[in-house]
Every structure is written in C-alpha cells, then in structure tokens.
Enzyme design. Structure first.
Site, PDB file in Angstrom:
ATOM      1  N   ASP A 417      -3.753  -2.388   5.643  1.00 29.53           N
ATOM      2  CA  ASP A 417      -4.436  -3.679   5.566  1.00 29.53           C
ATOM      3  C   ASP A 417      -3.452  -4.799   5.225  1.00 29.53           C
ATOM      4  OD1 ASP A 417      -6.512  -5.497   5.583  1.00 29.53           O
ATOM      5  OD2 ASP A 417      -7.775  -4.353   4.220  1.00 29.53           O
ATOM      6  N   GLU A 420      -0.319  -9.203   7.720  1.00 33.62           N
ATOM      7  CA  GLU A 420       0.196 -10.491   8.221  1.00 33.62           C
ATOM      8  C   GLU A 420       1.465 -10.932   7.478  1.00 33.62           C
ATOM      9  OE1 GLU A 420      -2.939 -10.300   6.775  1.00 33.62           O
ATOM     10  OE2 GLU A 420      -4.005  -9.848   8.609  1.00 33.62           O
ATOM     11  N   ASP A 490     -11.280  -9.913   9.250  1.00 32.76           N
ATOM     12  CA  ASP A 490     -12.481 -10.114   8.431  1.00 32.76           C
ATOM     13  C   ASP A 490     -13.353 -11.208   9.027  1.00 32.76           C
ATOM     14  OD1 ASP A 490     -11.293  -8.237   6.834  1.00 32.76           O
ATOM     15  OD2 ASP A 490     -10.585  -9.666   5.338  1.00 32.76           O
TER      16      ASP A 490
END
Length: 824
Positions: A417, A420, A490
């Site tokens: 997760d 980025e 998300d």
C-alpha cells in the site's frame, strides 16, 4: 560494402557544413545540429523500437532507466540521404532525421507518416537540481487533429481519449502517472524520465516536460499498426509479465479492517457455510498496532496475540480503540493459527505492508542510521512515520529481512500500500530530499517500481514454489515483470466515480501492464452514510460487483465503518444478495477462460481488459467509447453505470423507484462494434454489429455479448478454484464466424512454467462446415490431465445460457491429447 562506405563518407561530408554532422553507428546514428547546437543519437533497440536521445552537452549524459531492461539487438538498417535529411529504415519503420534542426519523423513501411516531432520541439532550460547542474527539459510532437491517444497511466478524468488535456505527472492516491501515450495508429511513445513531469496536448502540439533532466530521452514503438503489437514492444523493452496463480483469479473478500483473527476467520466460515465461492481474504492494516508502530510487519496488536490483559502489550493497541474493552475468549490464540486455518479451509491470505515506517519500529531506527528515510510527512498524519528509500539497495534488503518473518508464516500475497508514497502537506523542499539515486524530484514516479522490485527479487531468491503476488496502489512502466498489479486507489462510492474507473483501468492496461482492479463498491461510502443496507448503495454495489467479475482480480473492499460481506446485504431470495452470489458463481464458471487469458498474457504478450481500440481500431465510434471493453478477445462487457431502480433522497437515504427491484427491468444502451456479429450471453440471440441497441437489464445481470466465432472453455461449479479438476469442461461455441481459442494449463502456483512446464490445447471452429477441431496438445507438466472429456455445445436461441453447467451438451468427446474433429 564499398558503395556503402563511399555513400556514408559523402553523407558525412555533405552534412558537416555549418557545424551540422551525422555519423552512422552500429545501431543508428549520432548527430549534431548547428544552431542551436544540439547533440543526439538515434538508437534502434529492435526493428520495432527506436530510442531518441538529445542533449546540449558534448557527450551523452550517464543516465539510469528504471523500466528499460532490454539492450539493443542487432538491427539491419538501410540509410538514405536527401539534402539535410537522413532516413533510417529497419523493416518495421522509417525514422527520418533532419540534421539541420534535429527534428525526427516516423513512418510505417508503406511510407505513411505516423508521428513527427515539432520543429525546435526539444528544449532545455538550465536549473539546479539540489547540488548538480541540470535542465528543465521538454519534447514536443505534432499529431493529426482528430487522432485519438491513450495511456498515461490511471487517470480519474473519466476520459478514454487524452486529446486536449493537461496532466501533471506525479503519482498520488487514485492517479498513477506513466509518461507514455499510444495512438489509434498503433504506435507508442515512452518519455523516459521518472521525475515529476507534465503532459500537455493542445491544438498546436503534444508534449512531455520534466522538472529535472540531463537529456531528452524517449522511445518510439511500432510493430504492425495494432495495439497488441505496441504492447508486445513494451514487454520486450520493459520485461515480460509474470504468471499469477490460479487462486488469485477467484473471488476476494476484503474490508478496512478485520480486527482480530476471530473476525477474519469468522467471515471465511460464513462464506463457506453459505456456499459462496471464495479464494482470497485480506488482512488490512493495524495488525501491528498503533500509528507510532506503523508497518512493523509483526503482529503486535494485542488482539491478535491474545494479550489484552498485558499492560506492556496494550501500548500497541491501535489509536482510538478502547483499552478497557473486553471480548469473548478468542478462538485463535495466534496469527499463525489464523494463517493455518485460512489454508485448511482452502483460502489464501494477503496482508497489508507499507512503504513507510513508524518511529517505534525497528525498521525505522535502522533506516534512520542508514540515512534511508525520506523525512516528509506521510500517512498516518502526525505519527512521525516516514517513507523509506527504495532506490537504496541496502534499504530494499532490510525491507525484505523484516518482511521475511511474514513470508515464513506462509502468508500468500502482499498488499503493498501507499507506494506513491502518500505525501501529506507537501513542500517544495521535500522534493529536494536525496535518495540513493538523486533528488526525490528526479526519481519520484519510479518509487513503486523499485519498491515492488525489492520484494519480488528477494522472494524469488528464497523459493520458486509460490508465485509472487503484489497488489500495489501506484505503479510505473515495467511493473508487470515483478508479479504486481495496481488497483485504482481509495475512490469514493458513487455512480460518477464508478464510471471513471472504467477508462482509468483501460488506459492503464494500454501502458502494457496487464493486471488491474478497483475496490468493488468504492472505498469511501460516506455518500450513502456508510450503510450497506441503504438501498441506493446496494444498487451501486451490485453493479460495481458485476463489473468486478470481468477484471483480472475480483476484490470486494470498503472503508470502515462500512461493511461489505455479502450476507450483510440480505439473505437468499433478497435481490442484492442473490445478484452478488450469482455473479461470483459466474466468475468461477469462467475460470478456464480467465486463466487461459492469464497464460496468453505471459506467453503471447496478451491483454485481459482490452479497450475497443485494440480489436476495432477502424470503428471510430468504438474507439472513443469510455464505458465498454473486451474481456479477452471474446466477451464484450458493458458495465451499468447509472441507477435504474433507486435514488438518493434527503440525508443520503436511499429509496426505490419501482415497486419490486427483483422483478424490474429497464433498458441500457450498448454499442456493438461493427465488423462482426454478437451473441447475447444470456439469451444466445445474434445481433448485427455496428449499431446501438437497448438491452433490457434486470438488476442481476449486465449486458454481455460474445463475439461470433468465439469458443469459451467453462468450468464446473466450485467453492474455490482448485476444488475440482478441469477434466470435464464445457466447450461453448458461438456461431456466425470462424474462430479459435487456446486453453492454457499449468501447475497453477509455481514458476515451473518458466521452464516450459505448461500445456496448450487449440480449439478451431469452421463456421461454414460446422466443424470443431481440437488440435494435438502441446507441452506437458507433472500431474497434467492426460485424459479428459469435453462437453461441446453450439450456443443457439432456445438453449440455456453458458452461465451454468450445460444440462444437455450437443456432443461429448474423450480427449487424450491427440487431434479430434467434431461435426456439429
């Protein structure tokens, strides 16, 4: 040879006037323009791949490329000079260089122009990159006015075609930035700069620009004018895709978050009791405990280790949870028991691991000493957590050293997760932080690639018995070689966002990365009060769920306090429950087809989610659609993206707009691409292509059309992917055209396929003679089915659909690997 030498001598002499020069090289040529002075190289990596590098310095700067792993192969190039221009032809394309200006033009083998640089389209503006001299660098091209282009990663604009867009290329949650575009003409352009960049398309030019660079460096890809050809070039340049295990193609249950082993295993129990097929379940964050202990990669939350009465352990209780709360005596005493239970019940476990660490963790302390933390604020806010530096090999080694604890527990997959990574309250100075490979600004978008690389390479070094599977929130070109897929981040639960995800995923796959998915139902449910019993949310969730059946990964997920297990939507006989169970069962029915698509991805550079430009490039209406696609080359999918039977009213409450949703039927518009006939999956009725139609769409189905000539191999009814062998498959033939399909099989979860341990069986349909040919099996592997049955049915109106096992097949044949010819 003598004539060629004389020609090149004359060429160099001719082009050396006024300071401009051209020199032939083994892979293309070097050149220097006169005013302004610009040096550059044309480098053929293959007949279909050429690299163009331009730089203001005397020598080509040293430069690291993260996606590119191919080295130039020997290419036969023919040269032709015409005044100031030199044309280099490889057999697949002609690259024409104007040595006076440095402008490059590309043409196909028939001489038709594909793309051209803009005159004076390469620009360098001097700047400082922390402690080194660098440039802001850009390259501009001229496209045809109506030319459609795609790619650029995963965007949330809702657009399939990226003309007339300005896009800031800096990875963030829900936006994956890949500086690559591809054209309806069948070429691709990759701008090889991993730093923070921009893409711009206006009526005057199409350009890439990067904040930091030492040169203009891009690759032009063209094979045969098709998107399949371009994607084959991408995989050749950046690495072949890896095979995912069969179990990943089943259904996944996930939410934020299961708070104990008892809760997670209880969900698995419920699915098994209700006979809802399931293969994957996910342990999301905070199994490590509080935010200060973020991503410790150890089960330190006292609820997971049966230490709620231990004061020392309670310091790790997640932020916001009640230390005084008491729970029933736990069924599972340890996370090891949880993992074992999941496996005993024929499921697999994926666990959340992040690219950042909290200050209480051992990893944080070691990385800090190594100067391998990027010290800007990341998630969770105000926790003191920081991302690590994946460009540092020693830091990647450390990451695996701690992750190996979970690997030894036999956890099956990694949810990598925030790759980025999350960047809260960003400041310009944050991008000047130094990584092992330079400023964060200069390498920013390659972060997820190097992070997933570290996990993949370390796990492969340990064992090849289990395939690496990583689901990562961000991505970059080349990610397919590291056993990784991305999801769309998300996103919010809404109809508009649902529709946006379709072109987001399709453009991502056009970047050559074949595996992608989205949170079924959306992540944030606040527009429906986080209530899965809200009837308006239920309709949205069911439609998203139906679309999920036709993604590479079918994964249900949501954010707390929403809950999304199927039994929470009702019981058998309730439409929201029945529709979800029905589509999961269809997913498992399709497994032989889906796994064969997986095999084609690896063996043939295939693509599972296929934008219509891949198969219908000459149908202008089709290639501009943003809400339909092909799943494989056979199934046209049209997700339902607007409510038909419910609406939201005051305070986000949901109400029905029909007396009985289970009995309602409203039309959905579908475009059927021209050039073929289409068969309705649910009725077996044939419809001519090249037209818009209205398809009646009850809540439990979505429009699905099978291309005429398709052959679908379909499996038995199962509760998990390997419950039954594929020794009695239905082979469903959709008439109206000739066709073929290759059934791929291997050992389902190891890397023996890389050693050739897999088999293929080709099915060919001759429509005129109504003849199916099953070819000799190719290849073999241990425990391969050497004898099996195929139940063959010609799908026609009046017969049942292929949704369930055929009650009465037209013919049944026994197959032992030798060619069969069957007349129907």
């Amino acid at each position: 040879m003598r004539k060629e030498i004389l020609f090149l001598t004359a060429l160099a002499s001719c082009l050396s006037s006024f300071g401009q020069t051209f020199e032939k090289t083994a892979q293309g040529g070097k050149f220097q323009t006169a005013q302004p002075t610009l040096n550059g190289e044309v480098i053929f990596y293959s007949p279909s791949i050429v690299r163009i590098v331009k730089y203001p310095s005397a020598e080509m700067p040293e430069k690291k490329s993260y996606p590119i792993i191919k080295t130039p192969e020997k290419v036969e190039i023919s040269y032709k000079q015409n005044g100031n221009t030199v044309s280099m032809t490889s057999g697949k394309m002609t690259v024409t260089l104007d040595v006076a200006t440095g402008k490059v033009t590309y043409a196909d083998p028939q001489g038709e122009t594909l793309l051209k640089e803009k005159v004076e389209g390469t620009n360098f503006i001097p700047r400082k990159d922390v402690n080194r001299d660098a440039y802001t660098v850009s390259q501009a091209f001229s496209l045809e006015p109506e030319e459609a282009i795609y790619g650029l990663g995963q965007r949330q604009s809702g657009a399939m075609n990226h003309r007339n867009q300005q896009i800031h290329l800096s990875n963030g949650n829900t936006n994956i930035c890949i500086p690559y575009f591809t054209s309806e003409k069948g070429y691709g352009v990759y701008w090889d700069n991993p730093g923070i960049s921009d893409f711009s398309d206006t009526p005057y030019e199409t350009s890439f620009s990067s904040q930091v660079g030492l040169c203009s460096d891009y690759y032009f890809l063209y094979k045969d004018g098709t998107q399949d050809g371009v994607i084959a070039c991408i995989r050749d340049l950046t690495g072949k895709a890896t095979m995912f295990p069969l179990w990943t193609m089943g259904y996944w249950q996930c939410r934020e978050r299961y708070k104990s082993p008892d809760e997670l295993c209880g969900v698995l129990d419920k699915y098994r009791k209700l006979q809802i097929p399931l293969d994957g379940i996910v342990q999301d964050w905070q199994y490590w405990g509080c935010d200060s202990n973020w991503n410790a990669m150890k089960f330190m939350n006292p609820r997971y280790i049966n230490k709620m009465d231990d004061k020392e352990a309670l310091r790790y209780l997640p932020n916001g949870e009640d230390k005084n709360a008491r729970y029933p005596k736990p069924r599972f005493k340890s996370p090891e028991e949880m993992v074992e239970y999941v496996h005993q019940h024929n499921a697999h476990l994926m666990i959340s691991v992040w690219a950042s660490f909290g200050p209480w963790t051992d990893q944080f302390k070691e990385l800090d000493k190594m100067d391998a933390l990027l010290k800007f604020e990341t998630w969770p806010p105000k926790s003191g957590a920081h991302p690590y530096d994946p460009f540092n090999k020693d830091a990647r080694d450390l990451y695996w050293r701690y992750l190996s604890h979970l690997h030894k527990m036999n956890i099956d997959a990694w949810w990598t997760d925030s790759t980025e990574p999350d960047h809260l309250n960003p400041k310009e100075s944050d991008f000047d932080l130094m990584t092992a490979d330079g400023s964060f600004r200069s390498v920013h978008n390659a972060f997820p690639l190097t992070h997933n690389q570290g996990i993949y390479e370390h796990q492969r070094a340990v064992s090849d018995e289990k395939r690496v599977f990583q689901m990562t929130r961000s991505g970059y070109l080349g990610q397919q070689r590291y056993g990784a897929l991305s999801w769309s981040g998300d996103v919010v639960s809404s109809w508009d966002v649902l529709r946006q995800q379709i072109p987001a995923g399709l453009n991502y796959t056009l970047c050559g990365i074949p595996f992608w998915n989205t949170d079924i139902g959306g992540f944030f449910g606040w527009e429906y009060n986080n209530d899965c019993t809200n009837v308006a949310y239920q309709e949205l969730h069911v439609r998203w769920f139906q679309w999920g059946c036709f993604m590479p990964l079918m994964r249900n997920h949501c954010s707390s306090p929403m809950m999304n297990e199927i039994d929470l939507f009702g019981k058998e006989g309730d439409w929201a429950y029945d529709a979800q169970k029905r589509i999961i069962e269809l997913r498992y029915r399709l497994l032989p087809y889906i796994y064969s698509l997986d095999g084609a991805v690896v063996q043939e550079d295939g693509t599972m989610m296929r934008p219509l430009v891949m198969d219908f490039a000459h149908d202008r209406k089709a290639i501009l659609l943003d809400d339909e696609y092909m799943f494989g080359k056979n199934i046209l999918v049209c997700p339902v993206t607007e409510p038909l039977y419910t609406k939201k009213v005051e305070k986000n409450k949901g109400v029905t707009t029909v007396p009985d949703i289970a009995k309602a039927s409203a039309p959905v518009e579908v475009y059927l691409p021209k050039g073929t006939k289409w068969i309705d999956f649910w009725t077996n009725e044939t419809v001519e292509g090249g037209q818009h139609i209205k398809r009646e769409c009850p809540v439990d189905i979505l429009p699905l059309y099978i291309k005429a000539g398709s052959i679908l191999p379909l499996g038995p009814k199962v509760q998990y992917t390997t419950e039954k062998k594929w020794d009695n498959l239905d082979i469903c033939i959709y008439p109206g055209a000739n066709g073929e399909f290759v059934l791929y099989e291997d050992e389902f979860d190891n890397y023996n396929y890389e050693k050739g341990m897999f088999s293929t069986i080709k099915f060919s349909w001759d429509d005129a003679s109504r003849t199916l040919t099953i070819s000799n099996r190719k290849g073999e592997f241990p425990k391969m089915l050497k004898r099996r049955s195929f139940r063959i049915t010609l799908m026609q109106p009046g017969k049942q659909s292929a949704e369930t096992v055929m009650v009465s097949a037209d013919k049944k044949v026994n197959y032992s690997g030798k060619k069969l010819t069957i007349k129907l």
